[in-house]
Structures are given as structure tokens and as C-alpha cells.
Write an enzyme that holds these catalytic residues in place. Sequence first.
Site, short mmCIF file in Angstrom:
data_model
loop_
_atom_site.label_atom_id
_atom_site.label_comp_id
_atom_site.label_asym_id
_atom_site.label_seq_id
_atom_site.Cartn_x
_atom_site.Cartn_y
_atom_site.Cartn_z
CG ASP A 104 38.91 69.48 61.32
OD1 ASP A 104 39.95 69.28 62.10
OD2 ASP A 104 38.60 70.64 61.03
CD GLU A 145 41.07 77.73 70.84
OE1 GLU A 145 41.27 78.98 70.82
OE2 GLU A 145 40.69 77.05 70.04
CD GLU A 205 36.04 73.39 67.71
OE1 GLU A 205 37.02 73.71 67.08
OE2 GLU A 205 35.66 74.16 68.94
CG HIS A 252 40.50 71.39 65.09
ND1 HIS A 252 39.59 71.24 64.39
CD2 HIS A 252 40.15 72.14 66.06
CE1 HIS A 252 38.55 72.04 64.68
NE2 HIS A 252 38.87 72.76 65.58
CG ASN A 254 35.96 73.04 73.08
OD1 ASN A 254 35.58 71.87 73.06
ND2 ASN A 254 35.83 73.82 72.24
C1 XIL Z 1 36.85 78.58 63.18
C2 XIL Z 1 35.48 78.61 62.11
O1 XIL Z 1 35.63 77.32 61.48
C3 XIL Z 1 36.07 79.54 61.06
O2 XIL Z 1 34.85 79.83 60.18
C4 XIL Z 1 36.48 81.08 61.67
O3 XIL Z 1 36.80 81.82 60.67
C5 XIL Z 1 37.76 80.77 62.58
O4 XIL Z 1 37.15 79.85 63.72
N1 XIL Z 1 38.69 76.09 67.39
C6 XIL Z 1 37.65 76.62 67.63
C7 XIL Z 1 36.62 77.22 66.49
O5 XIL Z 1 37.17 76.76 68.64
O6 XIL Z 1 35.77 78.16 66.93
C8 XIL Z 1 37.39 77.46 65.41
O7 XIL Z 1 36.45 77.80 64.18
C9 XIL Z 1 37.97 76.61 65.05
C10 XIL Z 1 39.13 76.14 66.02
#
Ligand code: XIL
Length: 327
Positions: free
Chosen positions: A248, A141, A246, A218, A182
Amino acid sequence: MRLVAIAAILALGGCLRSAGTQRGLAIGSAASAAYLGEAQYSEVLGREFALLTPENELKWDTIHPARDRYDFGPVDALVRYARAHSMGLRGVPLVWHAQNPAWLTEGQFTRSELVGILDGHIRTVVGRYSSVIGQWDVVNEAIDDAGEPRSTLWSRIIGPDYIELALRSARAADPDVKLFYNDYGIERSGPKADAVFRMVSDLRQRGAPIDGVGFQAHLTAQASLAELQAQIDRYRAIGLDVAVTELDVRVPVPATIASLQAQADVYRGVFKACLDATNCDTVVVWGFTDRHSWIPAFVPGYGAATLYTEDYEPKPAYHAVIGLLQT
Ligand code: XIL
């Protein structure tokens, strides 16, 4: 022929993991050491997934709680679990602006001190897990939502070259591991996706060690799969891999039959985009059960974002993905 038929039967009887393997796709999930003691959690994770990403255990506030102290305990528990279940591991992240310990964010470091701290951290962590972690998200990020370099402790004190420095430290610590940049929101077209592409192209042109780009993914059930395909493809054109890191797909809660079907379509579409691309062989979901998903706490009004219900029942999204893999 016979082997193919047997393989198809095995996949049909099976799970995401074997169905993915048949299609050359490594399917993973984020997981937390804290939940491994839950029988169903542990059973589904090891059965369905070929890859494991520690959800929080590799973040600086957990693994590097004081300047001169590392805590490998939580991630080692996940490494033991992964080994016992013949799973690979993805590491995330080595450089991020969030989940950093106070000693780091509040320390008054000079540029050369912070470069030394970053290099030491990366060499220690990447070196320790070099035999088990096959892919690292090195920088997470670094570009903000407007497509500008994000102002962070790293960019302010070290300057923009912290990204290249981090990649080079990681490569020095492990010559074979795959190194990724990422980010989120780069699955669709727009200024952020363009800025990340420019930055990564530039790193590649300068010879920085980078193998691919992680698309966090996400998503919502409205995500455009055509745009995702186009974004994956532009990295192929410059010789880089894409991993979905990641995934979802959140829906407004309470979920409905229609919203879970729309969610299933997006899950299937993301897996298909990766399957169809020659430069994508990894899809990691960010948690696999609605019982333990970060979404409800972080995106108010949304939830039900994963492949399984809170009671570990496979959802329409699960069936859509495995159906795709088996056709
Ligand atoms: C999130 C985790 O899922 C949570 O448990 C934590 O409290 C906060 O971070 N982008 C990312 C991840 O790169 O590391 C994040 O994970 C979600 C968003």
C-alpha cells in the site's frame, strides 16, 4: 499473432487480474471475511484479483484461540470465496510476535513445549490448506528496525533456531508449497535490509527450506524504486524469489491531486520492478479500497493508501498499474 491480438483486446477490456496474467504476474489482495457480504467489495475482489491473502483470519488469535481448539470458520469463508472465484491463496503468518492469543503469550512454556506447540500449529494449519494455499509467509518480522533479531516469545523461549524449525515444520506439512520469510522496510537499503539478507542467505546455505522473501511494501509516495529493484535483485543472485506481499502507498490526508499522482507513480514503479525481475511473479496489495484499509487506524495522519476510493472508484494508481501492464 491473432491470439496475441485477442489477448490484448481482452486485457484492455479487462481488469488487473487478466492484465497481470498476460504478463505472468499474479496480482492479489488481502481480504477480510467480514466484508464479503458487501456487494461491491465482493464483486471487485473477485473480478480484479487472482490471489487472496486472508488479512487476519490465519493469525493465531483467530485461528488458534485456545491451546486445544482451532477456529477455521473465518478462513474457510475466504477459502470458499477464493475457490468460487478461481483465485489462489497466500497464507500469512505462521510465526509472528503480534496478534497472538493470551494462552500463548502468557503461558509458561518450556522450550520443548513451545517447539511442540509451534510444530503442531504449523502442521495442522499448513496441512489443512495444502491443496489451496500455494505460498506461505512462514515467519513474519523477525528482525527489528535496527537490524537486530527481534526479541519475541519465540526467540526468548526457543532461541534463534525457531525460524529454521518453523520452515522445516511447514515443509514437512506440505512438500510443494512455497515458503517465504516476510518483513517490512526491506524494500529500501539499510541495516534492516542487510540483516534480513544475511539471515536468509545463511538459512539457504544451511539447506533450510526457504523459497523466497516477502517484501511487505507498506510504502509512502517517497519510496525509492531504484532501491527496491536492487533489493529484489540481490535475492535473485542467491536463487530466491521475492513476492510483494502487502503493498500500500499511504499519503497524508486529506489526499490531493498531486499526492494521488505521486502515489500512482509509486504503485506503477513497484509493479514494474516485479515485472522486470526474473525472480518476482507475485504482487499482493494490502486491501484494495480506502473503505477498508488498516492505514488510518495504524498510521495517524495518513490514509487513502489503496487502489480504489471508499466508493470503489478506481484511483489514478489503478489506472497507472493497468496501463503499465497493458503496454
Ligand atoms: C494488519 C491488519 O491489516 C489489521 O486489520 C490488523 O488489525 C493488524 O494487522 N504487517 C503485517 C500484517 O504483517 O499482518 C498487518 O496487518 C499489517 C502490517
